[in-house]
Design a protein around this motif. Structure first.
Motif, short mmCIF file in Angstrom:
data_model
loop_
_atom_site.label_atom_id
_atom_site.label_comp_id
_atom_site.label_asym_id
_atom_site.label_seq_id
_atom_site.Cartn_x
_atom_site.Cartn_y
_atom_site.Cartn_z
N ARG A 121 -0.63 7.00 2.11
CA ARG A 121 -1.56 7.90 1.94
C ARG A 121 -2.46 8.36 3.18
O ARG A 121 -3.10 7.59 3.75
CB ARG A 121 -2.99 7.44 1.06
N GLU A 179 1.84 13.24 -3.40
CA GLU A 179 0.72 13.61 -3.93
C GLU A 179 0.79 15.00 -4.01
O GLU A 179 0.20 15.61 -4.96
CB GLU A 179 -0.40 13.18 -2.91
N TYR A 190 6.78 14.61 6.70
CA TYR A 190 5.82 14.00 6.06
C TYR A 190 6.60 12.81 5.55
O TYR A 190 5.95 11.54 5.54
CB TYR A 190 5.20 14.74 5.09
N ALA A 232 6.57 8.57 6.02
CA ALA A 232 6.19 7.59 5.00
C ALA A 232 7.03 6.50 4.95
O ALA A 232 6.60 5.49 4.67
CB ALA A 232 6.11 8.45 3.57
N ALA A 275 4.36 8.43 -2.90
CA ALA A 275 3.65 9.09 -1.51
C ALA A 275 3.54 10.57 -1.99
O ALA A 275 2.97 11.45 -1.02
CB ALA A 275 4.50 8.93 -0.28
N ALA A 288 -5.94 7.82 3.93
CA ALA A 288 -6.59 6.32 4.05
C ALA A 288 -5.96 5.47 5.24
O ALA A 288 -6.54 4.65 5.52
CB ALA A 288 -6.11 5.70 2.70
N SER A 319 0.79 -1.10 -0.03
CA SER A 319 -0.07 -0.04 0.03
C SER A 319 0.82 1.17 -0.09
O SER A 319 1.92 1.38 0.76
CB SER A 319 -0.96 0.04 1.12
#
Length: 604
Positions: free
Chosen positions: A84, A206, A115, A119, A204, A87, A81
């Protein structure tokens, strides 16, 4: 017509015959019971043997599964995965992080590093046991994330290739995985880890904060020039977002992709910690460096000496004193100068720091007392990672001296908000083992064989304990994958300059049926696939005592073109028990495998 006799002899004969029949019946019953017992034993042995063989097969399958998981690391990681936050977190958890996510969109360095380090640190792509230590910084002008990522160590590759059950000895035998296979697989794992980190970061992103990523992969090791703990960099790459998106990671060869498609650099021998020069480092990005996974208390035994002195100075400051470390030269035997402002009992304090594993000798305490008197100080403090004997405490009694042992030091550090531990058993929350197995110690009497040569060719140096020209057993072949003989009389050691390889040999404890210790060198086909021994020149073996005092030099033959393995020479036992060195010189074009077969070693 016949009839049974009824006379005395006839009666007696009939009784004897009946007795014989009874004995025969008992004998048949015993034979039958013995046959049944043997059949049961055979079935039990077969069942036991079958169980052991099944266990050997299970262990082999487990080794194969571990290797398959390493080979498919990148492919399985790409299926994991993607990070996010929306999510992964509940709405009530996500709200406090909104400011960080907004900061990533505005390309604020602190928000970006927080961030992306999260991740990587929380990723499900990495197998259990893989390290997740990362240090990163962000360059907003170049939109470049710069990071150092810890790679798994070489022992992540299984050392054994398969397990067999030896029925005659009733034991398992693990067949070592060939060194070449281990090196190739570890190199592949390093390359896959680098590509997987890049995949995780770009996937990651975005908010679109990353135009490129500068990535350095490292493992913990020791600087070969100083011997101090340090990071050893094994791979580096700078990947542009646009170029990385063109890759189909599920189909790439990781090493070729990293080195050719992305123009990165990968160590030729990462298993040997052959370092490469890292690219851009996080501290060079010009902004705060964020870290994750580096919360472990530092091992005081392994700390850099200057850092250890700085930690002791911090401790004195945390205790309300003013403290400074001294210059390394002309320090007069003082490592830290401290000033205790407390009236009456305060004053100048001189501190000596001893990062020892063994007991501090009383001479060090007497030297400190002399320093206190020479400096006119009010007090002297001796801080060590080990302890003090009765002689030291007796001398210090009644004098302005204080002795702080390793356990007392750790307690003081923790009470004042600082961190430190004494080796593995000093980890917080870890209990000492009930019966700790001591590390194999060196023999009481031994010599060090230090080997040096000119030329840049990468060589493997090994030893064979033989009787004549035949090795005693496969376990008496000492090399990278088998670092010691069963009795420990011959073992590999870390080389110290100017040597490039070293062995420890205790000639007095070699097996009685051994009369030769053969030394050989071979080209490493993984590091130098096209090399031969023509560059192996000016070679010699230094004979050293345990204190590294040179006892003599033994010259060996130079290498020749087209040869990839060479017998350097052999120590041979004389009739009186002494050992003489005989120069070798026989070369092999078939490499180490051909040489080993010549000495009776089974080569897979």
């Amino acid at each position: 017509m016949s009839r049974r006799t009824t006379g005395p002899f006839g009666v007696w004969a009939e009784m004897q015959r009946q007795r014989q029949r009874q004995l025969e019946a008992e004998a048949r019953q015993r034979r039958q019971e013995a046959q049944e017992a043997r059949a049961y034993e055979r079935r039990a042995a077969q069942s036991y043997r079958g169980h052991k063989q099944a266990e050997a097969i299970r262990r082999t399958e487990e080794l194969d599964a571990r290797v398959a998981a390493l080979q498919g690391l990148l492919a399985s990681g790409c299926r994991a995965s993607v990070f996010r936050p929306g999510a992964l977190l509940h709405s009530d958890e996500l709200a406090p992080l909104a400011a960080v996510i907004d900061g990533v969109g505005r390309r604020e360095p602190d928000a970006v590093t927080e961030y992306f380090s999260a991740a990587l640190y929380t990723s499900t792509a990495w197998p259990e046991g893989f390290p997740r230590r990362v240090a990163m910084a962000y360059d907003p002008a170049a939109r470049q994330l710069v990071l150092d990522w810890e790679l798994p160590p070489a022992d992540v590759v299984p050392q054994s290739k398969y397990v067999r059950y030896m029925y005659a000895a009733d034991q398992y035998k693990e067949t070592p995985r060939p060194v070449g296979q281990r090196r190739a697989l570890y190199k592949e794992v390093v390359a896959q880890c680098m590509l997987l980190v890049l995949h995780e970061l770009f996937a990651a992103d975005e908010p679109g904060a990353l135009e490129s990523v500068a990535l350095n992969g490292f493992v913990d090791g020791h600087d070969p020039t100083t011997g101090r703990p340090d990071r050893i960099f094994l791979a580096t790459v700078m990947a542009e977002r646009s170029a990385f998106r063109e890759l189909h990671l599920a189909q790439v060869d990781a090493e070729s992709c990293l080195a050719d498609a992305l123009r990165g650099q990968l160590s030729a021998r990462p298993d040997q910690l052959v370092a490469i020069r890292p690219g851009r480092r996080p501290e060079e990005a010009g902004h705060r460096v964020a870290t994750h996974g580096d919360d472990e208390e530092p091992d005081l035994y392994e700390m850099d000496p200057i850092a250890f002195e700085g930690l002791v100075a911090e401790l004195f400051e945390a205790m309300g004193m003013r403290a400074v470390t001294t210059q390394r030269s002309n320090d007069g035997g003082v490592d830290v100068h401290a000033l205790d402002p407390t009236p009456i009992r305060g004053g100048q304090i001189v501190v000596q720091v001893k990062r020892y594993r063994n007991t501090v000798p009383p001479t060090a305490v007497r030297d400190l007392y002399g320093t206190v008197q020479d400096a006119g100080a009010n007090k002297g403090v001796l801080v060590t990672t080990s302890g003090f004997g009765p002689g030291s405490h007796t001398f210090a009694n009644g004098k302005p001296l204080e002795l702080i042992s390793g356990t007392e030091l750790v307690d003081l550090l923790r009470r004042h908000g600082l961190r430190g531990r004494l080796g593995e058993r000093g980890r917080p929350g870890s209990a000492p083992p009930l019966a700790p197995a001591p590390e194999p110690s060196l023999p009481d009497e031994y010599n060090i064989l230090g080997m040096s040569w000119t030329g840049s060719v990468a060589l493997d140096v090994c030893a064979l304990v033989c009787r004549g020209n035949r090795i005693l057993t496969d376990d008496h072949f000492v090399f990278y994958n088998n670092p010691r003989t069963p009795d420990g009389s011959v073992r590999t050691l870390s080389a110290t300059a100017p040597d490039k390889a070293a062995l420890c040999a205790s000639f007095d404890t070699l097996p009685e049926d051994a009369d030769r210790l053969v030394l050989a060198a071979a080209v490493d086909p993984e590091a130098n696939p096209d090399a031969d021994l023509s560059g192996f020149t000016d070679a010699c073996i230094r004979l050293l005592d345990p204190s590294l005092t040179e006892l003599g030099r033994l010259q060996v033959s130079d290498g020749r073109p087209h040869e990839t393995a060479l017998v350097l020479g052999s120590f041979r036992r004389r009739a009186n028990g002494d050992w003489d060195f005989v120069v070798g010189g026989r070369g092999y074009s078939g490499g180490l495998e051909e040489l080993l077969r010549d000495y009776g070693v089974e080569v897979d």
